[in-house]
Design an enzyme around this catalytic site. Structure first.
Site, short mmCIF file in Angstrom:
data_model
loop_
_atom_site.label_atom_id
_atom_site.label_comp_id
_atom_site.label_asym_id
_atom_site.label_seq_id
_atom_site.Cartn_x
_atom_site.Cartn_y
_atom_site.Cartn_z
N GLU A 190 0.80 -1.24 0.00
CA GLU A 190 0.00 0.00 0.00
C GLU A 190 0.83 1.29 0.00
O GLU A 190 0.76 2.07 0.96
CB GLU A 190 -0.97 -0.01 1.19
CG GLU A 190 -1.97 -1.13 1.11
CD GLU A 190 -2.94 -1.14 2.29
OE1 GLU A 190 -2.80 -0.33 3.21
OE2 GLU A 190 -3.86 -1.98 2.27
N GLU A 233 -5.22 -8.70 0.76
CA GLU A 233 -5.89 -8.34 2.03
C GLU A 233 -7.37 -8.15 1.76
O GLU A 233 -7.76 -7.58 0.74
CB GLU A 233 -5.37 -7.01 2.60
CG GLU A 233 -4.00 -7.07 3.19
CD GLU A 233 -3.57 -5.74 3.83
OE1 GLU A 233 -4.45 -4.91 4.16
OE2 GLU A 233 -2.35 -5.54 3.97
O1 IFM Z 1 -4.05 -3.04 9.09
C1 IFM Z 1 -4.03 -2.53 7.80
C2 IFM Z 1 -2.85 -3.06 7.03
O2 IFM Z 1 -1.65 -2.81 7.66
C3 IFM Z 1 -2.80 -2.43 5.66
N1 IFM Z 1 -4.05 -2.58 4.99
C4 IFM Z 1 -5.26 -2.21 5.68
C5 IFM Z 1 -5.29 -2.88 7.05
C6 IFM Z 1 -6.57 -2.46 7.80
O3 IFM Z 1 -6.59 -1.08 7.97
#
Ligand code: IFM
Length: 455
Positions: A168, A358
């Site tokens: 990210e 994710e």
């Molecule tokens: O916890 C975070 C992660 O580190 C990066 N993506 C989003 C998740 C939830 O906010």
């Protein structure tokens, strides 16, 4: 209730993810250097109730137990990240053998449990020493990152196959350097922010080259960005066209195209460049060639989508959320079709196989009197999202795997320990772990390769 059959392709990978700073703790142990997050957490008012990642889930000491729990969940793969300052305390120069040995043990432990480690090289814990030298604003940051990547790859690539360069970049640049709500907490001007973002892209290119040049097993290389996705409010073709236009359009750093176009096409998106005008970063000769490294997969961190519809007067319109719409504890709207339209639009544009790196939700979970954690909402959420994911695979989009965020509750950055995202509950006072109902449910999902099972 009739449940949908959710079988996935036979080579589909089922996993769950975490990140080093969010779970490891041991912030000052065994020679680890400080990260920008270690420093940020010390500043009053930055993190919810002054929480820090100093201890987090104490995974640094409890990794064996955590692997046992992941095995009980039936995970096939585990997406973990490596802490740069744990491995190279000053960010460059001397390697910390004890730090590197931790990941060595972890990888061995995972493989012994039959779990394939997927390694992310950078998930936000930037070395503080390098921040003092300008951090991502310093063009040398790309080479610093490449050198660090080489150390990790040389150590782990005899056993690790799947690599992700960055997690990210949108978040750690936009929230870390522009709005300042994340570490290091800066509020830079647009040109500086875009310059840092450009260096991050160079770092990605360097790392991808390093992985391919030094991996001892043939590597599978990807990255794990996030961005804002549009999903059509209805299945009408005009709404689909509008949602596609919304997803592809470059509005700011939260648009996929600002990051992905350089990586896949070798240039910034024209609409993005028009928008930023003379704030755009300086691109040196050869930069785009370095950034444009072949990617084996496009990791997507997807939590939700904006609902989009067509209008007569504009290319699209955002549909306002109705009062009382389902949302998570974070107030993120629950929009399962994000796992259909996100992979579909991104695959259409970049033609690269997708992995959901994710997806998940934060909720208010606690250990009930009977000793269980009844997170029915996480099960329902995941079932709805997976059902959309299966639909997009059936429609021909090559989605190769799904990683739930997160394997365990953890330190949620500026939100501290307020948000619980895990399938494993962590009591932060005692460090006792409890498999939530969702973990038991997910085990059945994995075992049946996605055929839906009653919780
Ligand atoms: O916890 C975070 C992660 O580190 C990066 N993506 C989003 C998740 C939830 O906010």
């Amino acid at each position: 209730m009739k449940r949908t059959d959710l079988r996935f392709p036979s080579d589909f990978t089922w996993g769950a993810a975490t990140a080093a700073y969010q779970i490891e703790g041991a912030a000052r142990e065994d020679g680890k250097g400080l990260s920008t997050w270690d420093m940020f957490c010390r500043q009053p008012g930055r993190v919810y109730e002054g929480h820090t990642g100093d201890e987090a889930c104490d995974h640094y000491h409890r990794w064996k137990e955590d692997i046992r729990l992941m095995k009980r969940m039936g995970l096939q793969a585990y997406r973990m990240s490596v802490s740069w300052p744990r491995v190279i305390p000053a960010g460059v120069g001397a390697v910390n053998p004890k730090g590197l040995a931790f990941y060595d043990r972890l990888v061995d432990g995972l493989l012994a449990a039959g779990i394939d480690p997927w390694v992310t090289l950078f998930h936000w814990d930037f070395p503080h020493e390098l921040y003092l030298r300008g951090g991502w604003l310093n063009r040398d940051s790309a080479a610093w990152f490449g050198d660090y990547a080489r150390v990790v790859v040389e150590k782990l690539s005899d056993r690790v196959t799947h690599w992700m360069t960055l997690n990210e970049p949108t978040c750690f640049i936009s929230q870390g350097l522009e709005t300042g709500i994340h570490a290091p907490g800066d509020k830079l001007g647009k040109h500086e922010v875009l310059t840092a973002a450009h260096h991050v892209l160079l770092a990605h290119g360097h790392a991808a080259q390093v992985i391919r040049a030094h991996a001892r097993r043939k590597p599978v290389v990807g990255w794990a960005p996030c961005g804002i996705i549009g999903a059509p409010a209805t299945s009408k073709p005009a709404d689909v066209r509008s949602a596609r236009a919304f997803t592809n359009e470059c509005r700011d750093l939260w648009s996929f195209s600002w990051w992905a176009d350089p990586i896949f096409f070798g240039h910034y998106p024209e609409d993005g460049l028009r928008q930023v005008g003379n704030m755009s970063p300086r691109v040196h000769p050869g930069d785009m060639e370095l950034i444009r490294q072949p990617m084996d997969f496009f990791g997507m961190n997807i939590y939700n989508a904006r609902m989009i519809r067509a209008t007569k007067t504009a290319p699209y319109e955002m549909v306002p959320a109705l009062p009382g719409r389902p949302q998570t504890l974070f107030h993120w709207k629950i929009t399962p079709s994000a796992l259909y339209w996100g992979p579909r639009f991104i695959y259409e544009r970049y033609k690269c196989p997708i992995v959901i790196t994710e997806n998940g939700l934060s909720s208010m979970d606690w250990v009930s009197l009977g000793g269980c954690v009844h997170d029915a909402m996480r099960i329902d959420f995941t079932e709805r999202y997976l059902s959309e994911l299966r639909r997009v695979i059936q429609d021909g989009v090559p989605v190769k795997g799904y990683f739930h965020w997160s394997a365990m509750d953890n330190f949620e950055w500026a939100e501290g320990y307020k948000q619980r995202f895990g399938m494993i509950h962590v009591d932060y006072q005692t460090q006792v772990r409890t498999l939530k109902d969702s973990a038991h449910w997910y085990r059945k999902v994995i075992k049946s390769n996605g055929a839906i099972v009653d919780p």
